[in-house]
Every structure is written in structure tokens, then in C-alpha cells.
Design a protein around this motif. Structure first.
Motif, short mmCIF file in Angstrom:
data_model
loop_
_atom_site.label_atom_id
_atom_site.label_comp_id
_atom_site.label_asym_id
_atom_site.label_seq_id
_atom_site.Cartn_x
_atom_site.Cartn_y
_atom_site.Cartn_z
N ARG A 108 0.87 -1.04 -0.25
CA ARG A 108 -0.09 -0.05 0.03
C ARG A 108 0.90 1.40 0.00
O ARG A 108 1.98 1.26 0.61
CB ARG A 108 -0.89 0.02 1.21
N GLN B 216 -4.81 8.37 -6.87
CA GLN B 216 -4.40 7.23 -7.74
C GLN B 216 -3.33 7.71 -8.73
O GLN B 216 -2.45 6.91 -8.96
CB GLN B 216 -5.73 6.80 -8.48
N HIS C 221 -0.27 7.66 -6.99
CA HIS C 221 0.35 6.28 -6.82
C HIS C 221 0.84 5.61 -8.13
O HIS C 221 2.02 4.91 -8.29
CB HIS C 221 -0.82 5.31 -6.48
N GLY C 222 0.28 6.04 -9.49
CA GLY C 222 0.88 5.66 -10.72
C GLY C 222 2.09 6.07 -11.10
O GLY C 222 2.99 5.29 -11.69
N LEU D 224 4.84 4.18 -8.87
CA LEU D 224 4.97 2.98 -9.64
C LEU D 224 5.93 3.10 -10.56
O LEU D 224 6.80 2.01 -10.88
CB LEU D 224 3.68 2.34 -9.60
N VAL E 183 -2.07 0.31 -10.62
CA VAL E 183 -2.42 0.76 -9.26
C VAL E 183 -3.57 -0.21 -8.84
O VAL E 183 -4.70 -0.01 -9.45
CB VAL E 183 -2.76 2.27 -9.21
N GLN E 184 -3.46 -0.99 -7.70
CA GLN E 184 -4.44 -1.41 -7.20
C GLN E 184 -4.97 -0.92 -5.94
O GLN E 184 -4.09 -1.02 -4.98
CB GLN E 184 -4.08 -3.10 -7.13
N ASP E 185 -6.00 -0.29 -5.66
CA ASP E 185 -6.51 0.43 -4.71
C ASP E 185 -6.81 -0.63 -3.42
O ASP E 185 -7.24 -1.60 -3.44
CB ASP E 185 -7.78 1.22 -4.88
N CYS F 286 -8.55 -1.70 -9.98
CA CYS F 286 -7.37 -1.21 -10.65
C CYS F 286 -7.74 0.11 -10.96
O CYS F 286 -8.86 0.20 -11.89
CB CYS F 286 -7.21 -2.35 -11.96
N THR F 287 -7.00 1.18 -10.87
CA THR F 287 -7.48 2.45 -10.96
C THR F 287 -6.67 3.22 -12.11
O THR F 287 -7.06 3.79 -12.93
CB THR F 287 -7.33 3.18 -9.63
#
Length: 222
Positions: A62, A150, A153-154, A157, A198-200, A211-212
Motif C-alpha cells: 500500500r 491514484q 500512486h501511478g 510505481l 495501481v490496485q487500490d 485497478c485504478t
């Protein structure tokens, strides 16, 4: 084990709201700027907190981020705290170094999470060749604030997946990126591409494991 959270604050003055895509792109770039800042690495003043926050990759995958909004005096008080401000088009976003969940400064904790529903004022421009793109799942409904997190997050990553040389190249390009909502067909293709997804965690708005965003950086396709 102590859990850390990174806070982003988007400036939303009365009668002056950022465009949706500007806000999403600013959030992604803000996270990248924080990750690459000299204070976030080595012996920098934020490095310990950044390492503790990024250790979630080992524990449970997370990445805790929260997006809040501020205006007027609230924005000025928040902007006085250590952090980095990113301006992108109509959006102004300030990112703050991670802190434990129970130690968020009061100047940030009191800011609202809701009320971040933005719109794009006009049609988005065509994507430039070789532009890194954060593709959003077309089947999910998310508030602008949720989507900003999100996109952060992307971007993160993608940063983790790049080589040192790739990170240096992206930084030299001032972390150029675009955000777009994928078509259903494009989204299906992206999910099987091997690119970062991204997996919330499902804390808010969407179901756990949704998956966002897919981070599509040209250097990750080579």
C-alpha cells in the motif's frame, strides 16, 4: 508497525477551481518531485520518513496518500509547512513529506478531503509522441481528490520501475506526463501490457483491489 501517509493539498480558492486534468497531472508530478528531491534521499532531512513510508512495498504494497483542499488563510498556513509546491496549468498542489498517520500536522489535518470535484473547461489536447501517460480506468467513478491520489500512486510505481538512467531522463524532462481516461478497449490492453498497475486498498470510494491507473512510460516498453 508505524504507518506513514503522504499529504497533497490542492489550492481551491473561492470562484477559482483548477481544471480536472491539470489537477491530476499536478498531483502525479508533485509526487515525482518529492521522490527525486535531494532532501528525500541519502542523508536528506526527509529521507528517513521517505524510507519508512516506502517500506509499504515490503509489508503490504500500500502507498498511503491523502489529498486535501485549502484556500485563503488555510492554504497559507499549510504552505508555510515544509514541502514542495507544484504549479501545472490551472492547478497548484503542495506535497508534504510523509508522517505517521497519527502525527499529521494540525494545519493539514483540519483541511477538507471532500469538495475536490473538478471539470475540464475544454477538450484536451492530443498526446505528444513518447509522452508518459497515466491511464485511468474508464469503468470507475472517483472524485477528483481520489483520482489525484491514484495518479500520484501511478507516477510513483513508474518511478520505482524505471532504471536510474530512466529516472534521470524523466527528471531532466521536468517529469513531463499526461493523464487521460482510457477507452474500454485501451484499458483491457493496458492491463495485459506488463506496465505498472495501481490496485487500490479500498479505504475510500472504490472496492479493495480495484485497478485504478496504469502507468505507461515509454521507457518501460523498451
Amino acid at each position: 508497525m508505524t504507518e506513514y501517509v503522504l499529504t497533497l493539498v490542492v489550492r481551491v480558492e473561492k470562484g477559482e477551481r483548477p481544471g480536472q486534468t491539470d489537477a491530476l497531472e499536478a498531483a502525479g508530478r508533485a509526487v515525482l518531485v518529492m521522490l527525486a528531491d535531494e532532501r528525500s534521499v541519502g542523508e536528506g532531512e526527509w529521507a528517513g520518513a521517505m524510507r519508512a513510508w516506502q517500506d509499504v512495498r515490503i509489508r503490504d504494497a500500500r502507498i498511503r496518500k491523502v489529498v486535501r483542499r485549502g484556500r485563503g488563510a488555510e492554504w497559507r498556513r499549510a504552505a508555510a509547512l515544509p514541502g514542495i509546491t507544484v504549479t501545472w496549468g490551472t492547478a497548484v498542489v503542495r506535497v508534504f513529506p510523509p508522517v505517521p498517520l497519527d502525527a499529521v500536522p494540525k494545519e493539514l489535518a483540519k483541511l477538507q478531503v471532500s469538495g475536490t470535484d473538478f471539470e475540464d473547461p475544454e477538450e484536451l489536447p492530443a498526446l505528444a509522441p513518447d509522452m508518459p501517460v497515466l491511464w485511468i480506468n474508464p469503468e470507475l467513478e472517483m472524485s477528483s481528490g481520489k483520482a489525484m491520489a491514484q495518479c500520484g500512486h501511478g507516477a510513483q510505481l513508474a518511478w520505482w520501475a524505471l532504471s536510474a538512467a530512466g529516472r534521470k531522463e524523466w527528471a531532466a524532462a521536468d517529469f513531463a506526463l499526461a493523464v487521460r481516461t482510457a477507452t474500454p478497449a485501451k484499458w483491457k490492453e493496458l492491463l495485459t501490457s506488463g506496465l505498472p498497475v495501481v490496485q487500490d486498498a479500498g479505504f475510500t470510494e472504490v472496492a479493495p483491489g480495484s485497478c485504478t491507473v496504469v502507468a505507461d512510460h515509454p521507457l518501460l516498453r523498451r
